[in-house]
Design a protein around this motif. Structure first.
Motif, PDB file in Angstrom:
ATOM      1  N   GLY A 187      17.530  71.145  51.967  1.00  0.00           N
ATOM      2  CA  GLY A 187      16.386  70.404  51.468  1.00  0.00           C
ATOM      3  C   GLY A 187      15.898  70.819  50.260  1.00  0.00           C
ATOM      4  N   GLU A 188      14.863  70.276  49.789  1.00  0.00           N
ATOM      5  CA  GLU A 188      14.165  70.839  48.648  1.00  0.00           C
ATOM      6  C   GLU A 188      12.613  70.725  48.700  1.00  0.00           C
ATOM      7  OE1 GLU A 188      15.639  67.497  46.052  1.00  0.00           O
ATOM      8  OE2 GLU A 188      15.854  66.176  48.041  1.00  0.00           O
ATOM      9  N   VAL A 189      12.042  71.311  47.684  1.00  0.00           N
ATOM     10  CA  VAL A 189      10.580  71.167  47.686  1.00  0.00           C
ATOM     11  C   VAL A 189      10.114  70.764  46.003  1.00  0.00           C
ATOM     12  CG1 VAL A 189       8.477  72.372  47.728  1.00  0.00           C
ATOM     13  CG2 VAL A 189      10.233  72.930  49.281  1.00  0.00           C
ATOM     14  N   VAL A 190       9.393  69.841  45.941  1.00  0.00           N
ATOM     15  CA  VAL A 190       9.099  69.153  44.661  1.00  0.00           C
ATOM     16  C   VAL A 190       7.568  69.125  44.570  1.00  0.00           C
ATOM     17  CG1 VAL A 190       9.382  67.374  42.848  1.00  0.00           C
ATOM     18  CG2 VAL A 190      11.583  68.224  44.222  1.00  0.00           C
ATOM     19  N   PHE A 191       6.995  69.365  43.201  1.00  0.00           N
ATOM     20  CA  PHE A 191       5.562  69.267  43.270  1.00  0.00           C
ATOM     21  C   PHE A 191       5.470  68.247  42.220  1.00  0.00           C
ATOM     22  CE2 PHE A 191       5.958  73.659  44.856  1.00  0.00           C
ATOM     23  CZ  PHE A 191       5.315  73.621  45.909  1.00  0.00           C
ATOM     24  N   ASP A 192       4.527  67.170  42.401  1.00  0.00           N
ATOM     25  CA  ASP A 192       4.168  66.284  41.124  1.00  0.00           C
ATOM     26  C   ASP A 192       2.894  65.659  41.507  1.00  0.00           C
ATOM     27  OD1 ASP A 192       4.053  63.548  39.550  1.00  0.00           O
ATOM     28  OD2 ASP A 192       5.840  64.748  38.851  1.00  0.00           O
ATOM     29  N   SER A 193       1.969  65.415  40.858  1.00  0.00           N
ATOM     30  CA  SER A 193       0.567  64.923  40.967  1.00  0.00           C
ATOM     31  C   SER A 193       0.654  63.400  41.452  1.00  0.00           C
ATOM     32  CB  SER A 193      -0.253  64.827  39.765  1.00  0.00           C
ATOM     33  OG  SER A 193       0.191  64.022  38.785  1.00  0.00           O
ATOM     34  N   CYS A 194       1.880  62.826  41.264  1.00  0.00           N
ATOM     35  CA  CYS A 194       1.924  61.448  41.995  1.00  0.00           C
ATOM     36  C   CYS A 194       1.914  61.545  43.371  1.00  0.00           C
ATOM     37  CB  CYS A 194       3.310  61.051  41.476  1.00  0.00           C
ATOM     38  SG  CYS A 194       4.800  61.278  41.948  1.00  0.00           S
ATOM     39  N   TYR A 195       2.437  62.594  44.028  1.00  0.00           N
ATOM     40  CA  TYR A 195       2.269  62.847  45.566  1.00  0.00           C
ATOM     41  C   TYR A 195       1.030  63.234  46.116  1.00  0.00           C
ATOM     42  CZ  TYR A 195       7.519  62.143  44.391  1.00  0.00           C
ATOM     43  OH  TYR A 195       8.556  61.855  43.719  1.00  0.00           O
ATOM     44  N   GLN A 196       0.183  63.421  45.094  1.00  0.00           N
ATOM     45  CA  GLN A 196      -1.072  63.959  45.793  1.00  0.00           C
ATOM     46  C   GLN A 196      -1.844  63.470  46.883  1.00  0.00           C
ATOM     47  OE1 GLN A 196      -2.136  66.690  43.686  1.00  0.00           O
ATOM     48  NE2 GLN A 196      -2.922  67.370  45.605  1.00  0.00           N
ATOM     49  N   GLY A 197      -1.936  62.089  47.221  1.00  0.00           N
ATOM     50  CA  GLY A 197      -2.551  61.509  48.396  1.00  0.00           C
ATOM     51  C   GLY A 197      -1.222  61.042  49.246  1.00  0.00           C
ATOM     52  N   ASN A 198       0.003  61.145  48.927  1.00  0.00           N
ATOM     53  CA  ASN A 198       1.107  60.725  49.671  1.00  0.00           C
ATOM     54  C   ASN A 198       2.338  62.022  49.641  1.00  0.00           C
ATOM     55  OD1 ASN A 198       0.497  57.493  50.596  1.00  0.00           O
ATOM     56  ND2 ASN A 198      -0.399  57.850  48.670  1.00  0.00           N
ATOM     57  N   PRO A 199       2.186  62.850  50.417  1.00  0.00           N
ATOM     58  CA  PRO A 199       3.275  63.843  50.432  1.00  0.00           C
ATOM     59  C   PRO A 199       4.289  63.339  51.134  1.00  0.00           C
ATOM     60  CG  PRO A 199       1.554  64.195  51.722  1.00  0.00           C
ATOM     61  CD  PRO A 199       0.918  63.359  51.200  1.00  0.00           C
ATOM     62  N   LEU A 200       5.760  63.361  50.516  1.00  0.00           N
ATOM     63  CA  LEU A 200       6.845  63.230  51.089  1.00  0.00           C
ATOM     64  C   LEU A 200       7.537  63.949  52.290  1.00  0.00           C
ATOM     65  CD1 LEU A 200       8.529  60.900  48.374  1.00  0.00           C
ATOM     66  CD2 LEU A 200       6.817  60.330  49.812  1.00  0.00           C
ATOM     67  N   VAL A 201       7.486  63.904  53.383  1.00  0.00           N
ATOM     68  CA  VAL A 201       8.275  64.759  54.423  1.00  0.00           C
ATOM     69  C   VAL A 201       9.160  64.094  54.992  1.00  0.00           C
ATOM     70  CG1 VAL A 201       7.656  66.272  56.627  1.00  0.00           C
ATOM     71  CG2 VAL A 201       5.881  65.935  54.678  1.00  0.00           C
ATOM     72  N   ASN A 202      10.302  64.092  54.257  1.00  0.00           N
ATOM     73  CA  ASN A 202      11.612  63.799  54.978  1.00  0.00           C
ATOM     74  C   ASN A 202      12.293  64.717  55.849  1.00  0.00           C
ATOM     75  OD1 ASN A 202      12.578  61.710  51.868  1.00  0.00           O
ATOM     76  ND2 ASN A 202      10.897  61.480  53.273  1.00  0.00           N
ATOM     77  N   ALA A 203      12.768  64.553  57.052  1.00  0.00           N
ATOM     78  CA  ALA A 203      13.495  65.418  57.750  1.00  0.00           C
ATOM     79  C   ALA A 203      14.923  64.786  58.271  1.00  0.00           C
ATOM     80  CB  ALA A 203      12.773  65.630  59.020  1.00  0.00           C
ATOM     81  N   GLY A 204      15.876  65.590  58.126  1.00  0.00           N
ATOM     82  CA  GLY A 204      17.295  65.348  58.140  1.00  0.00           C
ATOM     83  C   GLY A 204      17.906  66.317  59.467  1.00  0.00           C
ATOM     84  N   CYS A 205      18.938  65.693  59.981  1.00  0.00           N
ATOM     85  CA  CYS A 205      19.457  66.403  61.234  1.00  0.00           C
ATOM     86  C   CYS A 205      20.985  66.137  61.216  1.00  0.00           C
ATOM     87  CB  CYS A 205      18.995  66.114  62.648  1.00  0.00           C
ATOM     88  SG  CYS A 205      19.285  67.470  64.024  1.00  0.00           S
ATOM     89  N   ILE A 206      21.889  67.192  61.609  1.00  0.00           N
ATOM     90  CA  ILE A 206      23.302  67.099  61.813  1.00  0.00           C
ATOM     91  C   ILE A 206      23.487  67.306  63.059  1.00  0.00           C
ATOM     92  CG2 ILE A 206      25.506  67.807  61.068  1.00  0.00           C
ATOM     93  CD1 ILE A 206      24.108  69.066  58.415  1.00  0.00           C
ATOM     94  N   GLY A 207      24.371  66.420  63.761  1.00  0.00           N
ATOM     95  CA  GLY A 207      25.025  66.879  65.176  1.00  0.00           C
ATOM     96  C   GLY A 207      26.377  66.656  65.354  1.00  0.00           C
ATOM     97  N   VAL A 208      26.841  67.540  66.371  1.00  0.00           N
ATOM     98  CA  VAL A 208      28.464  67.596  66.351  1.00  0.00           C
ATOM     99  C   VAL A 208      28.893  67.284  67.838  1.00  0.00           C
ATOM    100  CG1 VAL A 208      30.375  69.040  66.290  1.00  0.00           C
ATOM    101  CG2 VAL A 208      28.400  69.438  64.927  1.00  0.00           C
ATOM    102  N   MET A 209      29.998  66.369  67.874  1.00  0.00           N
ATOM    103  CA  MET A 209      30.461  65.973  69.116  1.00  0.00           C
ATOM    104  C   MET A 209      31.967  65.926  69.017  1.00  0.00           C
ATOM    105  SD  MET A 209      28.820  62.385  69.117  1.00  0.00           S
ATOM    106  CE  MET A 209      28.309  61.881  67.331  1.00  0.00           C
ATOM    107  N   LYS A 210      32.721  65.660  70.189  1.00  0.00           N
ATOM    108  CA  LYS A 210      33.919  65.139  70.046  1.00  0.00           C
ATOM    109  C   LYS A 210      34.010  63.601  70.006  1.00  0.00           C
ATOM    110  CE  LYS A 210      36.744  68.856  70.522  1.00  0.00           C
ATOM    111  NZ  LYS A 210      37.615  69.367  69.674  1.00  0.00           N
ATOM    112  N   HIS A 211      35.096  62.990  69.357  1.00  0.00           N
ATOM    113  CA  HIS A 211      35.095  61.511  69.275  1.00  0.00           C
ATOM    114  C   HIS A 211      34.802  60.633  70.581  1.00  0.00           C
ATOM    115  CE1 HIS A 211      37.805  61.376  65.864  1.00  0.00           C
ATOM    116  NE2 HIS A 211      36.913  62.364  65.692  1.00  0.00           N
ATOM    117  N   GLU A 212      35.208  61.052  71.867  1.00  0.00           N
ATOM    118  CA  GLU A 212      34.929  60.601  72.830  1.00  0.00           C
ATOM    119  C   GLU A 212      33.592  60.598  73.398  1.00  0.00           C
ATOM    120  OE1 GLU A 212      36.907  64.569  74.008  1.00  0.00           O
ATOM    121  OE2 GLU A 212      37.206  62.919  72.351  1.00  0.00           O
TER     122      GLU A 212
END
Length: 749
Positions: A176-201
């Motif tokens: 991930g990453e953390v960025v600061f900028d006054s443009c996000y003052q009233g609208n922080p961006l909280v993006n969340a990602g996930c990885i999962g593993v399985m067999k094809h079937e």
């Protein structure tokens, strides 16, 4: 109060309804009446309002998003693409990996801890619903100015929510990453990602087929939290009276989710489900309508059988509730008993709430009275489509003409050193260890790379050491200067980060964060960014497996910088051959790969030293990015390099600082012929990386670069306990470490 049944709705066409309060436009309400041939019931109105919201229907963005499917062909690795809970790619040895990034921006401003925590919970269930075991999470974050008082409210809560939920699930947070900028003052961006593993079937899809199959809701009880989350919070602009609307923020329970995960995986292992969908945004409205729409029949639901934790909830509230830790499964009758037994084993509440029918309608009943009778596709997949007007903003030319290259530069070595220390100690370039140390990065024992490495990497087979890597990137400053190029730079950086670790990039997910689509300037930014991303994916051969759009990220008339975040997933045959960023061996040679030009538009140097944003972002050469990636992957596989670090924000000096501090070794640098020291250190030209090479491998490595046409310039050696830019300045690692590692803790601890 009389129950608003389908029959009653047909008999009372003139009843006033709160369509506007639910976020619907007048023409949308008229369209619903046209579809149904009558006014909707209250329950139907609730369903349409959440499912036709911007967050769920992508009504302003889908005309642009279709480029991802039309322009970019699927590669051999793609197994499941856009349209499901998450995309799936083949990574070899019979394994498939599913991954996705989504936003939880507005809820995280209103209630930082729960907003961020439930963002993690929701993306984990998306991955689980594909049939996969979640194995890692990532979190690209954007906050307002680091020294703003409200950042001290929002950031610690968000970080605690991410760490608290993910740590309780036992999922390593690897990137991930953390960025600061006054443009996000009233609208922080909280993006969340996930990885999962399985067999094809083991891949599962969200569909309800087979008349007579049972619809089973299982997991947590349904409560009043999250009602209106996607229609109220995620689909409108904040005003200056925030924070408000607390009831619309969901409340998470990671221990319940852990039980749900293990229960679901055991159900999958016994092949007990014919279709499955998680309950996230829009709750039961989404799960029932999407399952029915994607299937081959209809569905009948007895809503009064839904387990509640608040007995006063109305049918409309039950349908709109976004209570967490819930799933909806389609189960053949002969498997219901075993399904229930597994749920009981894991202490997970499970209830048959309906069944698949041979009709074409979604029918919902409340104590025997019909309150919903709709074509499910009109709710789930046939919402409004807007061709929003868009136009290049009038201020764009002046912004680009304000060239950062004309800003005053350091006059001598002493001033150069001062600016280097100011850069590496600035909030965006400083170490984020105060944040990432709150996450468990190594739980489960399969993490081989995590922050602050270029990409996170997980071993997915302990016998063969097969692994996957993921990197997320996005630079809103670049995208503000040129949205088309900015989106491609985000893609290129994430691609480069994955390749620098030794993994082969396969596919992307994205999270596109923008202001109000009702502003033509914002829609121009969005159109340009999606066009740039689609063109970039075509050039790099990385199809889009899915993603998320988050609009209305603005306060009043002030929008955030356009912020397309790109996640690139890659595969590596043997994680033991990974490449870290650390310079760890004295005497190794340092090579700069790629071309360095005077490119300072949107740069960290222009921001930190001059508080400036203007000019053009760095140019993008995607053929060069592809070549650089191939060289980095080959060199990693064949043991030619011991460390690699991509060059991006902050330029060469930022990368060298991070690699020196990570390995505890200094470096002596020589400014190459044809470059001045300032450009050499601070330029943010794309398509570059710095590598450390054992002396025994120098000839083999440079021959490979020469044969492939990649510029490779020897710039120094790993040596000692200081960073010495010869002829300019020297700074000890102790001084660098103090500057780099103290900033965030000083601001936020």
């Amino acid at each position: 109060m009389t129950l608003d049944t389908v029959k009653h709705a047909g008999e009372t066409p003139d009843t006033e309804q709160p369509w506007s309060e639910l976020g619907l436009k007048q023409d949308e309400y008229a369209r619903i009446r046209e579809i149904l041939g009558r006014r909707p019931t209250g329950a139907e109105l609730a369903m349409y309002s959440v499912m036709w919201s911007e967050h769920c229907s992508y009504k302003s963005s889908k005309v642009h998003l279709k480029q991802f499917g039309e322009k970019v062909p699927a590669n051999d690795a793609m197994l499941v693409g856009i349209g499901e809970n998450a995309g799936v790619v083949d990574v070899g040895q019979g394994y498939a990996v599913t991954f996705k990034v989504e936003s939880h921006n507005h809820p995280s401003y209103i209630e930082p801890y729960q907003g961020a925590a439930t963002g993690v919970g929701g993306i984990v269930r998306d991955i689980l619903a594909m049939g996969a075991r979640p194995v890692a999470v990532v979190d690209p974050l954007r906050f307002g100015a680091a020294d703003h008082p409200d950042t001290k409210r929002v950031l610690p809560g968000v970080v605690a929510g991410i760490g608290g939920y993910g740590n309780c699930l036992g999922l390593p947070n690897i990137g991930g990453e953390v960025v600061f900028d006054s443009c996000y003052q009233g609208n922080p961006l909280v993006n969340a990602g996930c990885i999962g593993v399985m067999k094809h079937e083991d891949i599962h899809l969200a569909k309800a087929s087979g008349p007579g199959n049972k619809v089973i809701l299982y997991g947590a009880r349904t409560g009043g939290d999250g009602i209106g989350g996607v229609s109220v919070l995620a689909s409108e602009t904040f005003d200056d009276t925030k924070p408000t609307k607390r009831p619309a923020v969901q409340v998470g329970d990671p221990f319940q989710e852990k039980l749900l995960i293990e229960c679901t995986l055991e159900i999958f292992a016994e092949k007990l489900v014919a279709g499955i969908q998680d309950l996230g945004g829009a709750g039961l409205s989404c799960a029932t309508s999407e399952l029915a729409s994607a299937g081959t029949g209809g569905m009948r639901v007895e809503l009064d059988t839904v387990p509640l934790r608040d007995a006063t909830l109305s049918p409309e509230e039950i349908l709109m509730s976004e209570s967490q830790e819930r799933m909806c499964a389609i189960v053949e009758p002969q498997h219901v008993e075993r399904f229930m037994a597994i749920c009981e084993k894991w202490d997970v509440i499970a209830t048959v709430i309906g069944e698949v029918t041979d009709g074409e309608r979604l029918e919902i009943f409340w104590h025997g009275e019909q309150i919903v009778d709709v074509p499910p596709g009109t709710v789930a997949h046939e919402g409004p489509t807007y061709h929003r007007p868009y136009a290049r903003p009038s201020w764009q030319d002046a912004l680009q003409a304000d060239d950062a290259g004309a800003l005053p530069r350091p006059a001598d070595g002493a001033e150069l050193k001062d600016q280097v220390l100011r850069l590496v100690s600035s909030p965006n370039q400083a170490s984020k260890a105060w944040i990432t140390d709150q996450y468990d990065r190594f739980v489960q024992g399969n993490t081989v790379l995590a922050q602050p490495e270029d990409s996170g990497m997980i071993r997915i087979d302990e016998e063969t050491n097969l692994g996957v890597a993921i990197a997320t990137d996005g630079n809103g400053r670049y995208a503000k200067l040129d949205p088309y190029t900015g989106a491609q730079l985000a893609l290129a950086e994430a691609y480069r980060n994955v390749a620098a670790s030794g993994a082969k990039p396969l596919a992307i997910s994205d999270c596109l964060n923008f202001g109000s689509p009702e502003d033509p300037a914002v829609m121009w930014q969005f159109a340009e960014a999606t066009r740039g991303l689609a063109d970039g994916c075509l050039a790099l051969g990385t199809p889009v497996t899915g993603g998320n759009v988050s609009l209305y990220n603005q306060t009043g008339d002030t929008a955030i910088h356009p912020t397309p975040v790109v996640a690139v997933l890659g595969v590596i045959d043997d994680v033991n051959r990974r490449t870290p960023i650390a310079f760890a061996q004295e005497g190794q040679l340092l090579y700069l790969l790629g071309d360095t030009r005077e490119e300072f538009g949107g740069s960290a140097w222009s921001e930190v030293i001059h508080g400036h944003l203007g000019g053009l972002p760095p140019t993008v050469d995607l053929d060069r990015e592809k070549l650089l990636g191939e060289i980095l992957i080959s060199a990693s596989r064949d043991g030619m390099i011991d460390a690699a670090h991509d060059l991006s924000d902050g330029g060469l000096i930022q990368a060298i600082t991070e690699s020196c501090l990570r390995g505890g070794k200094g470096a002596r640098l020589i400014v190459p012929d044809g470059l001045d020291a300032f450009t050499f250190l601070f330029s943010e030209s794309a398509g570059r990386a710095v590598v450390s090479i054992p002396r025994s491998e120098e000839l083999r490595f440079t021959d490979m670069c020469g044969a492939r046409g990649l510029p490779a310039t020897r710039i120094g050696v790993v040596d000692g306990q200081e960073l010495d830019v010869q002829g300019q300045f020297a700074v000890t690692l102790t001084e660098l470490r103090t500057a780099h590692e103290g900033t965030i803790a000083g601001l936020l601890a």
